[in-house]
Design an enzyme around this catalytic site. Structure first.
Site, PDB file in Angstrom:
ATOM      1  N   ILE A 159       0.831  -1.202   0.000  1.00 38.12           N
ATOM      2  CA  ILE A 159       0.000   0.000   0.000  1.00 38.12           C
ATOM      3  C   ILE A 159       0.865   1.252   0.000  1.00 38.12           C
ATOM      4  O   ILE A 159       0.608   2.204  -0.742  1.00 38.12           O
ATOM      5  CB  ILE A 159      -0.962  -0.010   1.204  1.00 38.12           C
ATOM      6  CG1 ILE A 159      -1.929  -1.194   1.086  1.00 38.12           C
ATOM      7  CG2 ILE A 159      -1.734   1.304   1.291  1.00 38.12           C
ATOM      8  CD1 ILE A 159      -2.774  -1.415   2.316  1.00 38.12           C
ATOM      9  N   CYS A 209       1.806   1.003   8.244  1.00 39.62           N
ATOM     10  CA  CYS A 209       2.494  -0.105   8.903  1.00 39.62           C
ATOM     11  C   CYS A 209       1.514  -0.883   9.772  1.00 39.62           C
ATOM     12  O   CYS A 209       0.459  -0.383  10.154  1.00 39.62           O
ATOM     13  CB  CYS A 209       3.647   0.422   9.747  1.00 39.62           C
ATOM     14  SG  CYS A 209       3.168   1.654  10.979  1.00 39.62           S
ATOM     15  N   PRO A 210       1.836  -2.138  10.110  1.00 41.17           N
ATOM     16  CA  PRO A 210       0.970  -2.920  10.995  1.00 41.17           C
ATOM     17  C   PRO A 210       1.063  -2.424  12.429  1.00 41.17           C
ATOM     18  O   PRO A 210       2.022  -1.740  12.818  1.00 41.17           O
ATOM     19  CB  PRO A 210       1.535  -4.343  10.864  1.00 41.17           C
ATOM     20  CG  PRO A 210       2.971  -4.133  10.495  1.00 41.17           C
ATOM     21  CD  PRO A 210       3.008  -2.898   9.639  1.00 41.17           C
ATOM     22  N   ARG A 238      -3.924   1.394  11.230  1.00 42.84           N
ATOM     23  CA  ARG A 238      -4.553   0.963  12.476  1.00 42.84           C
ATOM     24  C   ARG A 238      -4.597   2.151  13.432  1.00 42.84           C
ATOM     25  O   ARG A 238      -3.628   2.904  13.562  1.00 42.84           O
ATOM     26  CB  ARG A 238      -3.775  -0.200  13.117  1.00 42.84           C
ATOM     27  CG  ARG A 238      -3.923  -1.528  12.393  1.00 42.84           C
ATOM     28  CD  ARG A 238      -5.330  -2.095  12.548  1.00 42.84           C
ATOM     29  NE  ARG A 238      -5.489  -3.393  11.918  1.00 42.84           N
ATOM     30  CZ  ARG A 238      -5.949  -3.575  10.685  1.00 42.84           C
ATOM     31  NH1 ARG A 238      -6.270  -2.529   9.933  1.00 42.84           N
ATOM     32  NH2 ARG A 238      -6.091  -4.804  10.199  1.00 42.84           N
ATOM     33  N   ASP A 262      -8.910   7.102   8.830  1.00 43.73           N
ATOM     34  CA  ASP A 262      -9.949   6.129   8.504  1.00 43.73           C
ATOM     35  C   ASP A 262     -10.083   5.086   9.605  1.00 43.73           C
ATOM     36  O   ASP A 262     -10.976   4.237   9.540  1.00 43.73           O
ATOM     37  CB  ASP A 262      -9.627   5.444   7.173  1.00 43.73           C
ATOM     38  CG  ASP A 262     -10.731   4.502   6.712  1.00 43.73           C
ATOM     39  OD1 ASP A 262     -11.894   4.952   6.646  1.00 43.73           O
ATOM     40  OD2 ASP A 262     -10.438   3.325   6.427  1.00 43.73           O
ATOM     41  N   GLU A 267     -13.324   1.042  17.675  1.00 43.92           N
ATOM     42  CA  GLU A 267     -14.252   1.182  16.555  1.00 43.92           C
ATOM     43  C   GLU A 267     -15.518   0.356  16.800  1.00 43.92           C
ATOM     44  O   GLU A 267     -15.417  -0.848  17.026  1.00 43.92           O
ATOM     45  CB  GLU A 267     -13.575   0.725  15.264  1.00 43.92           C
ATOM     46  CG  GLU A 267     -12.367   1.560  14.888  1.00 43.92           C
ATOM     47  CD  GLU A 267     -11.602   1.047  13.688  1.00 43.92           C
ATOM     48  OE1 GLU A 267     -10.729   1.769  13.180  1.00 43.92           O
ATOM     49  OE2 GLU A 267     -11.866  -0.103  13.252  1.00 43.92           O
ATOM     50  N   HIS A 286     -13.607   3.623   8.818  1.00 47.20           N
ATOM     51  CA  HIS A 286     -12.874   2.405   8.444  1.00 47.20           C
ATOM     52  C   HIS A 286     -13.425   1.820   7.142  1.00 47.20           C
ATOM     53  O   HIS A 286     -13.753   0.628   7.057  1.00 47.20           O
ATOM     54  CB  HIS A 286     -12.946   1.365   9.567  1.00 47.20           C
ATOM     55  CG  HIS A 286     -11.795   0.390   9.534  1.00 47.20           C
ATOM     56  ND1 HIS A 286     -11.211  -0.121  10.675  1.00 47.20           N
ATOM     57  CD2 HIS A 286     -11.121  -0.178   8.499  1.00 47.20           C
ATOM     58  CE1 HIS A 286     -10.242  -0.959  10.341  1.00 47.20           C
ATOM     59  NE2 HIS A 286     -10.173  -1.014   9.028  1.00 47.20           N
TER      60      HIS A 286
END
Length: 318
Positions: A159, A209-210, A238, A262, A267, A286
């Protein structure tokens, strides 16, 4: 016949992305959503459980005799207790790279909204401001040209690379966090910078990034203070990557010019979330991953994952 249980299928298929290919692999039961107390009763007897955001913890795994696999309807797998799954011999598979184009496009859309404020001006026109204006043109907020601006990318994977490609087409100068670049070559037009330098020098910072123990609250109060007062922050990765209370303070104090997110750490967010309602903070629910094209790819890869689990030759194992 194998029993396949989808615990929270609504976001993947709200009515436009049929489960038909998956139902060909066994007895399929789909729940739109599952509360915590419903997870084990619904998943009992399942060969494969499919989940997007419904947690599969160690106690749940221990209660599900005969479970062979968990198919996560997403790329991130933090909803599954991976060590517990491995200890019980339960395969966990994810869906990589299904939403690269959609998420990258959404990140660019957020960047454009921060810089050109299309939504703000559309709302103004709809409210009658243009009819009442003495001039042929007016602005409700400063507009920013992206050409020549420095974009910093944290997380230079699929991405991040796609975002970099589009940003370069705008004439932006693209940098990536040195650690995130890994083996990528600087010949692709993206320069490496240390993370702290990236925060200090870039005009736009985009997170890809994760979420890990190392990246949790990566965007800290101290790093926000080091950013340019004209800088924008974008997050389509995230929510936990950002200290959200610190970001709210930074926006209110004018330490940065704006943020577009986003994702949030919780959430949906509670009514008292510090970022809700802030003038210089754009929030979307999201949705970056949810284009129909991306969700169709997600389901296609999920069918492949489940078929592979049932055949004893799993793929996309995490």
């Amino acid at each position: 016949m194998h029993r396949l249980v989808v615990l929270d299928g609504y976001t993947v298929n709200p009515g436009d992305n049929p489960w038909t290919p998956l139902s060909a692999l066994g007895e399929l039961v789909v729940y739109e959503r599952s509360a915590d107390h419903e997870i084990v009763p619904r998943a009992l007897g399942a060969t494969v459980v499919l989940t997007n955001k419904t947690p599969i913890n160690a106690d749940t795994l221990a209660a599900l005799d005969g479970l062979r696999g968990v198919a996560v309807l997403a790329t991130g797998v933090n909803v599954v207790d991976l060590p517990a799954a491995r200890a019980r011999g339960v395969v966990v598979c994810n869906v990589p790279a299904y939403s690269t184009a959609s998420v990258a496009e959404h990140a660019i859309a957020l960047m454009l909204e921060l810089s050109h404020r299309v939504g703000l001006h559309d709302a103004s026109v709809r409210a009658g401001d243009w009819q009442r204006c003495a001039d042929f043109s007016y602005t409700k907020a400063p507009l920013v040209e992206l050409a020549g601006k420095r974009l910093g990318i944290v997380g230079y994977g699929e991405i991040g690379r796609r975002v970099a490609d589009v940003a370069r087409a705008f004439g932006m100068i693209v940098f990536a966090a040195q650690r995130a670049l890994g083996a990528a070559s600087a010949t692709d037009g993206v320069r490496r910078l240390e993370l702290e330098q990236l925060f200090r020098e870039c005009d736009v910072l985009s997170l890809h990034c994760p979420l890990t123990p190392e990246t949790a609250r990566l965007v800290s109060r101290e790093r926000l203070r080091s950013m340019k007062p004209s800088a924008f922050l974008i997050n389509t990765a995230r929510g936990g990557l950002i200290d959200e209370a610190a970001l709210a303070e930074a926006l209110k104090a004018g330490q940065i010019a704006g943020a577009a997110l986003d994702v949030l750490s919780s959430e949906p967010p509670g009514a008292d979330h510090p970022l809700l309602g802030l003038e210089r903070c754009i929030l979307t629910p999201h949705v970056a991953w949810t284009s129909l094209e991306a969700r169709r790819r997600l389901l296609e890869i999920t069918v492949e994952n489940v078929r592979a689990i049932l055949s004893g030759r799993p793929v996309h194992v995490v």
